[in-house]
Design a protein around this motif. Structure first.
Motif, mmCIF file in Angstrom:
data_model
loop_
_atom_site.group_PDB
_atom_site.id
_atom_site.type_symbol
_atom_site.label_atom_id
_atom_site.label_comp_id
_atom_site.label_asym_id
_atom_site.label_seq_id
_atom_site.Cartn_x
_atom_site.Cartn_y
_atom_site.Cartn_z
ATOM 1 N N ARG A 14 0.727 -1.568 0.041
ATOM 2 C CA ARG A 14 0.234 0.090 0.227
ATOM 3 C C ARG A 14 0.873 0.984 0.320
ATOM 4 O O ARG A 14 1.888 1.704 0.884
ATOM 5 N N GLU A 15 0.901 2.171 -1.145
ATOM 6 C CA GLU A 15 1.732 3.358 -1.346
ATOM 7 C C GLU A 15 1.382 4.366 -0.234
ATOM 8 O O GLU A 15 0.254 4.696 -0.345
ATOM 9 N N VAL A 16 1.730 4.802 0.197
ATOM 10 C CA VAL A 16 1.512 6.413 1.342
ATOM 11 C C VAL A 16 1.988 7.303 0.665
ATOM 12 O O VAL A 16 3.483 6.897 0.242
ATOM 13 N N THR A 17 1.611 8.689 0.229
ATOM 14 C CA THR A 17 2.363 9.504 -0.421
ATOM 15 C C THR A 17 2.357 10.714 0.228
ATOM 16 O O THR A 17 1.365 11.181 0.989
ATOM 17 N N VAL A 18 3.150 11.408 0.549
ATOM 18 C CA VAL A 18 3.113 13.175 1.138
ATOM 19 C C VAL A 18 2.574 14.344 -0.224
ATOM 20 O O VAL A 18 3.688 13.552 -0.568
ATOM 21 N N ARG A 19 2.245 15.142 -0.789
ATOM 22 C CA ARG A 19 2.500 15.968 -1.224
ATOM 23 C C ARG A 19 2.795 17.667 -0.642
ATOM 24 O O ARG A 19 1.835 18.209 0.495
ATOM 25 N N LEU A 20 3.351 17.983 -0.823
ATOM 26 C CA LEU A 20 3.610 19.458 -0.205
ATOM 27 C C LEU A 20 4.869 19.793 -1.126
ATOM 28 O O LEU A 20 4.569 19.781 -1.779
ATOM 29 N N ASP A 21 4.038 21.669 -0.993
ATOM 30 C CA ASP A 21 4.396 22.812 -1.678
ATOM 31 C C ASP A 21 4.395 23.289 -0.500
ATOM 32 O O ASP A 21 4.836 23.735 0.335
ATOM 33 N N GLU A 22 4.188 24.780 -1.298
ATOM 34 C CA GLU A 22 4.488 26.250 -0.130
ATOM 35 C C GLU A 22 3.497 26.305 1.295
ATOM 36 O O GLU A 22 4.178 26.964 2.412
ATOM 37 N N THR A 23 2.435 26.073 1.030
ATOM 38 C CA THR A 23 1.713 26.543 2.362
ATOM 39 C C THR A 23 0.883 24.699 2.791
ATOM 40 O O THR A 23 0.397 25.093 4.244
ATOM 41 N N THR A 24 0.902 24.326 1.937
ATOM 42 C CA THR A 24 0.088 22.765 2.655
ATOM 43 C C THR A 24 0.582 21.297 2.480
ATOM 44 O O THR A 24 1.810 21.099 2.120
ATOM 45 N N VAL A 25 0.590 20.733 3.383
ATOM 46 C CA VAL A 25 0.620 19.358 3.429
ATOM 47 C C VAL A 25 -0.081 18.481 2.749
ATOM 48 O O VAL A 25 -1.351 18.224 4.288
ATOM 49 N N VAL A 26 0.224 17.963 2.003
ATOM 50 C CA VAL A 26 -1.138 16.760 1.726
ATOM 51 C C VAL A 26 -0.990 15.045 2.167
ATOM 52 O O VAL A 26 -0.077 14.583 1.662
#
Length: 93
Positions: A21-33
């Protein structure tokens, strides 16, 4: 193609569990998803993400009790999965 500059600058961190099962974190200048398979994305601001990280670190006794499949470094990628260089360290004011 990314829709905004924030999406263009986003960094993705992915790690698969032993069950695949793949866990993904998306990081940008204002948020972490945080995206977990079968769940809605959890959107956090950076302060919330740091608080969650601190709680997980203490609760799971990281790094002392980390399983072997959790490596020391996860290589960030862009939205298409192409590797990105390591992020520059944050500069304190």
């Amino acid at each position: 193609m990314p829709e905004t500059d924030s999406e263009a600058d986003a960094r993705y961190y992915r790690l698969a569990t032993p069950a695949g099962r793949e866990v993904t974190v998306r990081l940008d200048e204002t948020t972490v998803v945080l995206q977990l398979p079968g769940h809605r994305p959890l959107v956090l601001d950076h302060d919330e993400a740091w608080a969650a990280w601190a709680c997980f670190t203490d609760a799971l006794d990281f790094p002392e009790n980390a399983p072997e499949w959790v490596g020391p470094t996860i290589i960030p990628t862009d939205a298409e999965g192409r590797p990105l260089p390591a992020a520059a360290p944050a500069v304190s004011a």
